[in-house]
Design a protein around this motif. Structure first.
Motif, PDB file in Angstrom:
ATOM      1  N   MET A   1       3.254 -13.032  -5.869  1.00  0.00           N
ATOM      2  CA  MET A   1       3.262 -11.286  -6.469  1.00  0.00           C
ATOM      3  C   MET A   1       1.703 -10.716  -5.812  1.00  0.00           C
ATOM      4  N   TYR A   2       2.100  -9.622  -5.799  1.00  0.00           N
ATOM      5  CA  TYR A   2       1.453  -8.400  -5.362  1.00  0.00           C
ATOM      6  C   TYR A   2       0.916  -7.726  -5.578  1.00  0.00           C
ATOM      7  N   LEU A   3      -0.674  -7.302  -5.664  1.00  0.00           N
ATOM      8  CA  LEU A   3      -1.967  -6.682  -5.656  1.00  0.00           C
ATOM      9  C   LEU A   3      -1.956  -5.258  -5.478  1.00  0.00           C
ATOM     10  N   ALA A   4      -1.411  -3.935  -6.099  1.00  0.00           N
ATOM     11  CA  ALA A   4      -1.875  -2.680  -5.018  1.00  0.00           C
ATOM     12  C   ALA A   4      -2.955  -1.949  -6.167  1.00  0.00           C
ATOM     13  N   LYS A   5      -4.460  -1.705  -5.438  1.00  0.00           N
ATOM     14  CA  LYS A   5      -4.935  -0.641  -6.189  1.00  0.00           C
ATOM     15  C   LYS A   5      -4.662   0.983  -5.447  1.00  0.00           C
ATOM     16  N   ILE A   6      -4.563   1.585  -5.896  1.00  0.00           N
ATOM     17  CA  ILE A   6      -4.288   3.033  -5.114  1.00  0.00           C
ATOM     18  C   ILE A   6      -4.955   4.099  -5.532  1.00  0.00           C
ATOM     19  N   TYR A   7      -5.696   5.063  -4.579  1.00  0.00           N
ATOM     20  CA  TYR A   7      -6.729   5.831  -5.391  1.00  0.00           C
ATOM     21  C   TYR A   7      -6.249   7.175  -5.355  1.00  0.00           C
ATOM     22  N   VAL A   8      -6.138   8.480  -5.737  1.00  0.00           N
ATOM     23  CA  VAL A   8      -4.886   9.101  -5.355  1.00  0.00           C
ATOM     24  C   VAL A   8      -6.840  10.750  -5.977  1.00  0.00           C
ATOM     25  N   SER A   9      -6.859  11.338  -4.715  1.00  0.00           N
ATOM     26  CA  SER A   9      -7.564  12.552  -5.422  1.00  0.00           C
ATOM     27  C   SER A   9      -7.364  13.991  -4.325  1.00  0.00           C
ATOM     28  N   HIS A  10      -7.753  14.512  -5.252  1.00  0.00           N
ATOM     29  CA  HIS A  10      -7.003  16.072  -4.879  1.00  0.00           C
ATOM     30  C   HIS A  10      -7.720  16.399  -3.226  1.00  0.00           C
ATOM     31  N   LYS A  11      -6.450  17.100  -2.769  1.00  0.00           N
ATOM     32  CA  LYS A  11      -6.761  17.895  -1.046  1.00  0.00           C
ATOM     33  C   LYS A  11      -7.939  18.023  -0.451  1.00  0.00           C
ATOM     34  N   LYS A  12      -9.121  17.977   0.391  1.00  0.00           N
ATOM     35  CA  LYS A  12      -9.910  18.742   0.293  1.00  0.00           C
ATOM     36  C   LYS A  12      -9.842  20.172   0.281  1.00  0.00           C
ATOM     37  N   SER A  13      -9.307  21.378   0.313  1.00  0.00           N
ATOM     38  CA  SER A  13      -8.134  22.955   0.225  1.00  0.00           C
ATOM     39  C   SER A  13      -8.375  23.129  -1.305  1.00  0.00           C
ATOM     40  N   ILE A  14      -8.191  21.875  -1.877  1.00  0.00           N
ATOM     41  CA  ILE A  14      -7.745  22.272  -3.366  1.00  0.00           C
ATOM     42  C   ILE A  14      -9.359  22.627  -4.504  1.00  0.00           C
ATOM     43  N   LEU A  15      -9.158  23.587  -4.904  1.00  0.00           N
ATOM     44  CA  LEU A  15      -9.800  23.487  -6.031  1.00  0.00           C
ATOM     45  C   LEU A  15      -9.982  22.680  -7.014  1.00  0.00           C
ATOM     46  N   ASP A  16     -11.045  21.947  -7.324  1.00  0.00           N
ATOM     47  CA  ASP A  16     -11.413  20.849  -8.405  1.00  0.00           C
ATOM     48  C   ASP A  16     -12.016  21.296  -9.414  1.00  0.00           C
ATOM     49  N   PHE A  43      -5.038   3.635  -9.780  1.00  0.00           N
ATOM     50  CA  PHE A  43      -3.469   2.988 -10.215  1.00  0.00           C
ATOM     51  C   PHE A  43      -3.448   1.365  -9.613  1.00  0.00           C
ATOM     52  N   ILE A  44      -3.644   0.361 -10.699  1.00  0.00           N
ATOM     53  CA  ILE A  44      -3.464  -1.002 -10.406  1.00  0.00           C
ATOM     54  C   ILE A  44      -2.365  -1.392 -11.187  1.00  0.00           C
ATOM     55  N   THR A  45      -1.506  -1.659  -9.421  1.00  0.00           N
ATOM     56  CA  THR A  45      -0.111  -2.397 -10.136  1.00  0.00           C
ATOM     57  C   THR A  45       0.451  -3.487  -9.216  1.00  0.00           C
ATOM     58  N   LYS A  46       0.545  -4.907 -10.537  1.00  0.00           N
ATOM     59  CA  LYS A  46       1.748  -5.862  -9.843  1.00  0.00           C
ATOM     60  C   LYS A  46       2.921  -5.654  -9.639  1.00  0.00           C
ATOM     61  N   LEU A  47       3.405  -5.805  -8.356  1.00  0.00           N
ATOM     62  CA  LEU A  47       4.610  -6.238  -7.747  1.00  0.00           C
ATOM     63  C   LEU A  47       5.212  -7.178  -7.501  1.00  0.00           C
ATOM     64  N   ASP A  48       6.396  -7.640  -7.800  1.00  0.00           N
ATOM     65  CA  ASP A  48       7.163  -8.835  -7.557  1.00  0.00           C
ATOM     66  C   ASP A  48       7.837  -8.708  -6.423  1.00  0.00           C
ATOM     67  N   SER A  49       7.491  -8.053  -5.514  1.00  0.00           N
ATOM     68  CA  SER A  49       8.402  -8.402  -4.521  1.00  0.00           C
ATOM     69  C   SER A  49       7.856  -9.535  -3.176  1.00  0.00           C
ATOM     70  N   GLN A  50       9.468  -9.330  -2.534  1.00  0.00           N
ATOM     71  CA  GLN A  50       9.780 -10.582  -1.657  1.00  0.00           C
ATOM     72  C   GLN A  50       8.801 -10.464  -0.553  1.00  0.00           C
ATOM     73  N   SER A  51       8.447  -9.935  -0.093  1.00  0.00           N
ATOM     74  CA  SER A  51       7.697 -10.071   0.906  1.00  0.00           C
ATOM     75  C   SER A  51       6.231  -9.277   0.804  1.00  0.00           C
ATOM     76  N   LYS A  52       5.214  -9.069   2.204  1.00  0.00           N
ATOM     77  CA  LYS A  52       4.145  -7.849   2.146  1.00  0.00           C
ATOM     78  C   LYS A  52       4.948  -6.669   2.397  1.00  0.00           C
ATOM     79  N   SER A  53       6.039  -6.357   3.404  1.00  0.00           N
ATOM     80  CA  SER A  53       6.189  -5.714   3.985  1.00  0.00           C
ATOM     81  C   SER A  53       6.672  -4.989   2.742  1.00  0.00           C
ATOM     82  N   ASP A  54       7.797  -5.472   1.857  1.00  0.00           N
ATOM     83  CA  ASP A  54       8.993  -4.582   0.840  1.00  0.00           C
ATOM     84  C   ASP A  54       7.669  -4.264   0.052  1.00  0.00           C
TER      85      ASP A  54
END
Lengths: 82, 82
Positions: A1-16, A43-54
């Protein structure tokens, strides 16, 4: 199993507007040392992928297809086996 | 100046309907290797604090006072001088 942490933020050019609203609320609470603040998604997601590249491919695809608005947002992620 | 990255997520005991909704949407898009996913908030803030301990105190206080719902959420943060 693999654990991914994804950080999503506004583009600098976009008013927040949300970040601006939070900043003025913090200043009203006398946190005047807050110079700037932006809010994004995390986002925190757990993945049942077969390999790290998958798993890596899945993370990129789910960001492109669903989690990230490519026009307004950018993202970074961390991926590890657990 | 100091830069803090604050990661806010649901407490384990709290149901995350948004995460469940995202997971089923991803499964409908055939991302069946997604085992679980949760969505939280991600703040990036710049602080004009006089010292690292002042900045640390500000981060803890703004989380307690505004950014984090203590009943449902937990948070972690990273703090560095920039």
């Amino acid at each position: 199993m693999y654990l991914a942490k994804i950080y999503v933020s506004h583009k600098k050019s976009i008013l927040d507007p949300q970040g601006e609203a939070i900043k003025s609320a913090l200043h009203r609470l006398n946190y005047n040392d807050v110079n700037s603040i932006t809010q994004g998604k995390y986002f925190i997601t757990k993945l049942d992928s077969q390999s790290k590249s998958d798993a890596d491919q899945t993370v990129r695809s789910i960001c492109k297809d669903l989690l990230v608005n490519q026009n307004m947002e950018t993202y970074q992620y961390e991926l590890k086996e657990v």
